[in-house]
Design an enzyme around this catalytic site. Sequence first.
Site, PDB file in Angstrom:
ATOM      1  N   GLU A 198     -36.953  73.142 -10.963  1.00  0.00           N
ATOM      2  CA  GLU A 198     -37.429  74.468 -11.374  1.00  0.00           C
ATOM      3  C   GLU A 198     -36.831  74.944 -12.691  1.00  0.00           C
ATOM      4  O   GLU A 198     -36.206  76.013 -12.758  1.00  0.00           O
ATOM      5  CB  GLU A 198     -37.160  75.488 -10.256  1.00  0.00           C
ATOM      6  CG  GLU A 198     -37.986  75.194  -9.006  1.00  0.00           C
ATOM      7  CD  GLU A 198     -38.024  76.314  -7.974  1.00  0.00           C
ATOM      8  OE1 GLU A 198     -37.151  77.203  -8.039  1.00  0.00           O
ATOM      9  OE2 GLU A 198     -38.930  76.302  -7.122  1.00  0.00           O
ATOM     10  N   GLU A 379     -42.062  70.499  -3.409  1.00  0.00           N
ATOM     11  CA  GLU A 379     -41.594  71.565  -2.528  1.00  0.00           C
ATOM     12  C   GLU A 379     -42.770  72.423  -2.096  1.00  0.00           C
ATOM     13  O   GLU A 379     -43.539  72.906  -2.928  1.00  0.00           O
ATOM     14  CB  GLU A 379     -40.568  72.481  -3.221  1.00  0.00           C
ATOM     15  CG  GLU A 379     -39.166  71.938  -3.198  1.00  0.00           C
ATOM     16  CD  GLU A 379     -38.147  72.921  -3.741  1.00  0.00           C
ATOM     17  OE1 GLU A 379     -38.274  74.132  -3.474  1.00  0.00           O
ATOM     18  OE2 GLU A 379     -37.223  72.468  -4.438  1.00  0.00           O
TER      19      GLU A 379
HETATM   20  C1  BGP Z   1     -36.886  76.658  -4.584  1.00  0.00           C
HETATM   21  C2  BGP Z   1     -35.641  75.850  -4.677  1.00  0.00           C
HETATM   22  C3  BGP Z   1     -35.072  75.359  -3.394  1.00  0.00           C
HETATM   23  C4  BGP Z   1     -35.395  76.174  -2.183  1.00  0.00           C
HETATM   24  C5  BGP Z   1     -36.752  76.801  -2.165  1.00  0.00           C
HETATM   25  C6  BGP Z   1     -36.993  77.850  -1.105  1.00  0.00           C
HETATM   26  O1  BGP Z   1     -36.815  77.671  -5.507  1.00  0.00           O
HETATM   27  O2  BGP Z   1     -35.828  74.738  -5.505  1.00  0.00           O
HETATM   28  O3  BGP Z   1     -33.722  75.035  -3.587  1.00  0.00           O
HETATM   29  O4  BGP Z   1     -34.387  76.838  -1.622  1.00  0.00           O
HETATM   30  O5  BGP Z   1     -37.130  77.337  -3.397  1.00  0.00           O
HETATM   31  O6  BGP Z   1     -36.415  79.056  -1.478  1.00  0.00           O
HETATM   32  P1  BGP Z   1     -35.460  79.894  -0.549  1.00  0.00           P
HETATM   33  O7  BGP Z   1     -34.405  78.959  -0.089  1.00  0.00           O
HETATM   34  O8  BGP Z   1     -34.920  80.946  -1.395  1.00  0.00           O
HETATM   35  O9  BGP Z   1     -36.308  80.394   0.536  1.00  0.00           O
END
Ligand code: BGP
Length: 480
Positions: A198, A379
């Site tokens: 990201e 993701e």
């Molecule tokens: C993205 C990241 C992850 C992950 C995911 C979900 O931004 O790459 O590391 O955590 O989002 O977000 P969150 O954990 O805040 O729900």
Amino acid sequence: MKFPKEFLFGGATADFQFEGGFAEDGRGLITHDFVTTGDVSTPRRITYQTPDGKTGAVDWKKESMPPEAVGYFDETEKYPSHYGVDFYHRYQEDIKLIADLGMNVFRFSICWSRIFPTGEETVPNEQGLLFYQKVIDECQKYGIEPLITICHDEIPAELANKYDGWSSRKTITAYLRLCQVLFERFGKQVKYWLTFNEVNVLRGYSMLGTRSVDEQTFYQASHHIFIASALATKMAHEMLPEAMLGTMYALSPVYPLTCKPEDVFSQVTARRKTLFFSDVMIRGTYPNYQKKYFEKEGIKIVMEPGDLETLKNHTLDYIAFSCYRSTTVNQESQYDIMVMDPNPYLPKTKWNWTVDPMSIRYVLNEVYDRYQVPAFIVENGMGEIDRWDENFYVEDDYRIDYLNNHFKEIAKAIEEDGVPVLGYTMWGIIDLVSLSTGEMAKRYGLIFVDMDDFGNGSLNRYPKKSYFWMKDFLEAFHEK
Ligand code: BGP
């Protein structure tokens, strides 16, 4: 639903949300180690002890942890990265659970400070390398392709302290040293690499070591990341002809709130805030709209001779992205990728994230139309509050629906739109700590982990209903 035979289906994780093993085997500190549960925006002091029983504390951005420190002991605050969900000790069990599902790819990230504890050593920490070697070997045992994120939202705390992280070109040198070791050691077993996670959401505290980041610093640091990624891509292509290099972007789409022309155009400008990053790294050049923006805002990017050629000559092989939700923008709103503007047509999770399966087809088409390189969805998933019974069994039908509906849209993008998609890794395949909130309560996994927000629990793993659904789904997929 039809997926190509060679399609990679798997799960995704990140080191500081997952591993634990905080003070073990020579691991140094990373920026995330100072972040507490429930307050991810304010890094703190952490306390430590030395082998002779002495104790001390270091403050974020002021002092460094002494090298002889062996452990963290403060009971009053909870720091998620210090315990994760203990993948460090349970990697065999976890990879087996993933293999039993029928998955053929596993995305994980390297904790930079396990390999170079301060980021500036010239010799890597062999124990850190050994851990990842064991993880990769374990994947290989089951025919699982490792997908490695070299840098997932973190830097060694020392680089943040000394250089403000990516604000400085010194961090490029340190990063390339890490890449070289990883390519040398693991290049024969690993084909798919992600240079960064990201990159378009450069989080101040984790990548720079500063809480608030002005635009000048943000874009200068981004330039250093672009150069680091391009040079890593060059290095990998020279060392490992088979390697595929990508970078991951947060691409959950933004829609115009109405068909009012001004709202529609505000979507174009809002989206450029995100696509600027992939434009530079995949097209290999700074786009005109961004040059004009820099001019207007008085932003000056300091470059070294050869930087523009480096960007042009070493572009990425594929585009990787996260897509969880969609948001909206109109003429009046100040677009911010982290802000969830409402969409009256979509349901939302408890964290106000919209549930929008079509968003993933939208993004796949958007990026293929723009770049003509294959895509990798690295993701996607649903963070929800799960309820469990006395056997720790979770009936997460909402997650099954979420995944099933997203899979249908991915299949349509491949089948009906002709987008080449390399694979899909579901976020947080095994419950882990949330990045944005530091909570354990926001669970994504197909596998439940018995741990709460305060670090209590056995850490035992229990398949959820969605695990069995996914297993059936993948069985059918492999039969095709
Ligand atoms: C993205 C990241 C992850 C992950 C995911 C979900 O931004 O790459 O590391 O955590 O989002 O977000 P969150 O954990 O805040 O729900």
